[in-house]
Design a protein around this motif. Structure first.
Motif, PDB file in Angstrom:
ATOM      1  N   GLU A  60      15.841  -0.406  95.259  1.00 35.82           N
ATOM      2  CA  GLU A  60      15.292   0.967  94.865  1.00 35.82           C
ATOM      3  C   GLU A  60      15.156   2.158  95.446  1.00 35.82           C
ATOM      4  O   GLU A  60      15.240   3.348  95.054  1.00 35.82           O
ATOM      5  N   GLU A  61      15.038   1.834  96.714  1.00 37.99           N
ATOM      6  CA  GLU A  61      14.942   3.221  97.743  1.00 37.99           C
ATOM      7  C   GLU A  61      16.365   3.682  97.809  1.00 37.99           C
ATOM      8  O   GLU A  61      16.503   4.892  98.020  1.00 37.99           O
ATOM      9  N   ILE A  62      17.366   2.901  98.156  1.00 38.22           N
ATOM     10  CA  ILE A  62      18.698   3.480  98.922  1.00 38.22           C
ATOM     11  C   ILE A  62      20.012   3.056  97.962  1.00 38.22           C
ATOM     12  O   ILE A  62      20.983   3.261  98.359  1.00 38.22           O
ATOM     13  N   GLY A  63      19.609   2.019  97.099  1.00 37.68           N
ATOM     14  CA  GLY A  63      20.845   1.866  95.882  1.00 37.68           C
ATOM     15  C   GLY A  63      21.964   1.081  96.458  1.00 37.68           C
ATOM     16  O   GLY A  63      22.824   1.011  96.164  1.00 37.68           O
ATOM     17  N   ASP A 105      10.656   9.864  95.768  1.00 38.29           N
ATOM     18  CA  ASP A 105       9.378   9.631  96.127  1.00 38.29           C
ATOM     19  C   ASP A 105       9.032   9.098  97.358  1.00 38.29           C
ATOM     20  O   ASP A 105       8.114   8.872  98.149  1.00 38.29           O
ATOM     21  N   GLU A 106      10.074   8.214  98.024  1.00 39.39           N
ATOM     22  CA  GLU A 106      10.057   7.274  99.059  1.00 39.39           C
ATOM     23  C   GLU A 106      10.830   7.692 100.046  1.00 39.39           C
ATOM     24  O   GLU A 106      10.687   7.376 101.497  1.00 39.39           O
ATOM     25  N   VAL A 107      12.261   8.247  99.695  1.00 41.42           N
ATOM     26  CA  VAL A 107      13.278   8.651 100.842  1.00 41.42           C
ATOM     27  C   VAL A 107      13.705   9.866 100.655  1.00 41.42           C
ATOM     28  O   VAL A 107      14.171  10.477  99.644  1.00 41.42           O
ATOM     29  N   ASP A 108      13.663  10.747 101.746  1.00 43.01           N
ATOM     30  CA  ASP A 108      14.172  12.063 102.113  1.00 43.01           C
ATOM     31  C   ASP A 108      15.549  12.187 102.236  1.00 43.01           C
ATOM     32  O   ASP A 108      16.590  12.845 101.594  1.00 43.01           O
ATOM     33  N   GLU A 109      16.123  11.030 103.115  1.00 40.79           N
ATOM     34  CA  GLU A 109      17.353  11.307 103.493  1.00 40.79           C
ATOM     35  C   GLU A 109      17.849   9.671 104.213  1.00 40.79           C
ATOM     36  O   GLU A 109      16.819   9.026 104.569  1.00 40.79           O
TER      37      GLU A 109
END
Length: 148
Positions: A60-63, A105-109
């Motif tokens: 969900e967060e980084i694929g 919404d959870e991860v900028d980079e």
């Protein structure tokens, strides 16, 4: 009562995958951390809830799809809003895909850093450095045993 959180220590080409948490996050917004998330309540008894949660959260967060998980350590902390959390870290010995900030919404980079870069980074929290040291040791043992 505790909230339960799981985190992934993902290693590739001598670097660890960290995320910069979104500024929108209630806890540690804008900080570097391992990728992961909170275990959801389920309607019935189930097995492998920690592992399934970690696989879901990382996707969900980084694929990427992580696999071959090994327990690293557990700890507890209290969030800025006073929630008591049990945190469990897993070394992910395998993964498929290219990591990117899938959930804005959870991860900028996504940031890749060597063990030494993490340990020498003045702004990273002690618990993250300790998790990386433990994961690095386990990863080294895994790599050494796979060569023999």
């Amino acid at each position: 009562m505790f909230a339960v959180n799981v985190e992934a220590a993902i290693f590739k080409e001598d670097k660890w995958l960290l995320i910069r948490r979104s500024e929108k996050e209630e806890h540690a917004g804008g900080c570097l951390s391992l990728v992961g998330g909170q275990v959801d309540k389920e309607s019935a008894a189930s097995s492998d809830i920690l592992e399934r949660t970690l696989i879901r959260e990382v996707d969900e967060e980084i694929g990427i799809e992580v696999s071959n998980l090994s327990y690293v350590n557990s700890s507890s902390f209290i969030t800025d809003s006073g929630i008591h959390v049990v945190d469990i870290v897993f070394l992910c010995k395998g993964f498929v895909g290219e990591a990117f900030a899938k959930s804005s919404d959870e991860v900028d980079e996504v940031v890749w850093m060597t063990t030494q870069e993490i340990l020498n980074h003045a702004d990273l929290p002690v618990y993250l450095k300790e998790n990386i040291k433990l994961a690095d040791r386990l990863n080294s043992e895994h790599l050494a045993s796979s060569r023999t």
